[in-house]
Enzyme design. Structure first.
Site, PDB file in Angstrom:
ATOM      1  N   ILE A   1       0.830  -1.211   0.000  1.00  0.00           N
ATOM      2  CA  ILE A   1       0.000   0.000   0.000  1.00  0.00           C
ATOM      3  C   ILE A   1       0.865   1.262   0.000  1.00  0.00           C
ATOM      4  O   ILE A   1       0.394   2.343  -0.365  1.00  0.00           O
ATOM      5  CB  ILE A   1      -0.960  -0.040   1.224  1.00  0.00           C
ATOM      6  CG1 ILE A   1      -2.217   0.770   0.975  1.00  0.00           C
ATOM      7  CG2 ILE A   1      -0.257   0.364   2.507  1.00  0.00           C
ATOM      8  CD1 ILE A   1      -3.324   0.483   1.983  1.00  0.00           C
TER       9      ILE A   1
ATOM     10  N   GLY B   1      13.006  -4.028  12.023  1.00  0.00           N
ATOM     11  CA  GLY B   1      12.054  -3.017  11.549  1.00  0.00           C
ATOM     12  C   GLY B   1      10.721  -3.585  11.093  1.00  0.00           C
ATOM     13  O   GLY B   1      10.006  -2.945  10.318  1.00  0.00           O
TER      14      GLY B   1
ATOM     15  N   HIS C   1       5.952 -11.890   5.787  1.00  0.00           N
ATOM     16  CA  HIS C   1       5.790 -11.427   4.407  1.00  0.00           C
ATOM     17  C   HIS C   1       7.157 -11.155   3.806  1.00  0.00           C
ATOM     18  O   HIS C   1       8.072 -10.707   4.485  1.00  0.00           O
ATOM     19  CB  HIS C   1       4.904 -10.177   4.334  1.00  0.00           C
ATOM     20  CG  HIS C   1       5.340  -9.053   5.223  1.00  0.00           C
ATOM     21  ND1 HIS C   1       5.070  -9.041   6.576  1.00  0.00           N
ATOM     22  CD2 HIS C   1       6.038  -7.924   4.963  1.00  0.00           C
ATOM     23  CE1 HIS C   1       5.576  -7.938   7.100  1.00  0.00           C
ATOM     24  NE2 HIS C   1       6.177  -7.248   6.152  1.00  0.00           N
TER      25      HIS C   1
HETATM   26  P1  AMP Z   1       7.320  -4.569   7.430  1.00  0.00           P
HETATM   27  O1  AMP Z   1       6.489  -5.257   8.483  1.00  0.00           O
HETATM   28  O2  AMP Z   1       8.290  -3.564   8.004  1.00  0.00           O
HETATM   29  O3  AMP Z   1       7.988  -5.499   6.479  1.00  0.00           O
HETATM   30  O4  AMP Z   1       6.341  -3.649   6.580  1.00  0.00           O
HETATM   31  C1  AMP Z   1       4.978  -3.911   6.420  1.00  0.00           C
HETATM   32  C2  AMP Z   1       4.555  -3.443   5.054  1.00  0.00           C
HETATM   33  O5  AMP Z   1       3.161  -3.695   4.916  1.00  0.00           O
HETATM   34  C3  AMP Z   1       4.761  -1.944   4.786  1.00  0.00           C
HETATM   35  O6  AMP Z   1       5.572  -1.805   3.603  1.00  0.00           O
HETATM   36  C4  AMP Z   1       3.351  -1.411   4.548  1.00  0.00           C
HETATM   37  O7  AMP Z   1       3.295  -0.411   3.556  1.00  0.00           O
HETATM   38  C5  AMP Z   1       2.588  -2.666   4.139  1.00  0.00           C
HETATM   39  N1  AMP Z   1       1.168  -2.659   4.416  1.00  0.00           N
HETATM   40  C6  AMP Z   1       0.564  -2.367   5.588  1.00  0.00           C
HETATM   41  N2  AMP Z   1      -0.771  -2.474   5.484  1.00  0.00           N
HETATM   42  C7  AMP Z   1      -1.018  -2.852   4.204  1.00  0.00           C
HETATM   43  C8  AMP Z   1      -2.207  -3.133   3.468  1.00  0.00           C
HETATM   44  N3  AMP Z   1      -3.429  -3.052   4.021  1.00  0.00           N
HETATM   45  N4  AMP Z   1      -2.083  -3.491   2.169  1.00  0.00           N
HETATM   46  C9  AMP Z   1      -0.872  -3.566   1.597  1.00  0.00           C
HETATM   47  N5  AMP Z   1       0.276  -3.332   2.230  1.00  0.00           N
HETATM   48  C10 AMP Z   1       0.211  -2.969   3.515  1.00  0.00           C
END
Ligand code: AMP
Ligand code: ZN
Length: 115
Positions: A31, A92, A99
């Protein structure tokens, strides 16, 4: 996990820009992209973080890695891409559902860089 945002996305309760789905895995665009193309691959099963995966997840983790280049190519990243898995506060991690980020592409304000 009822309060996990990626479980809700995997269950179809929260919309996403889907890239790929099968019985075990889902891929969707981030997102808040950090590159011209930025999507992630998640297991549908709730695994909070990479260091909580077990030997029984070996096949699932292997599938995530093998899927990455296939989807990257489909998304126009045939030239190459980066993969990132953030783990825990020290890595981080913001969303505690495993994911793998896949990102790349070319634009004036994006350059791949050293780790
Ligand atoms: P991280 O946990 O640091 O690897 O990052 C989590 C990632 O999830 C970030 O890049 C956010 O932009 C992404 N993110 C959070 N909520 C959503 C969502 N609803 N849809 C898509 N991506 C998301
Ligand atoms: Zn989850």
């Amino acid at each position: 996990m009822s309060d996990c945002i990626f479980c809700k996305i995997a269950a179809g309760e929260i919309p996403c820009r889907k890239v790929y789905e099968d019985g075990d895995l889902l891929a969707f665009h981030d997102i808040n992209p950090v590159a011209p193309v930025h999507f992630m691959i998640i297991p549908k099963e709730h695994i909070a973080r990479l260091d909580e995966a077990h030997a029984r997840h070996e096949w699932l983790l292997g599938r995530m890695l093998l899927l990455a280049p296939m989807l990257a190519k489909e998304q126009g990243l045939g030239h190459g891409f980066r993969t990132v898995i953030n783990t825990g506060p020290g890595g981080g991690q913001e969303v505690y559902h495993l994911h793998m980020h896949i990102f790349g592409g070319e634009s004036a304000d994006y350059r791949p860089h050293r780790l």
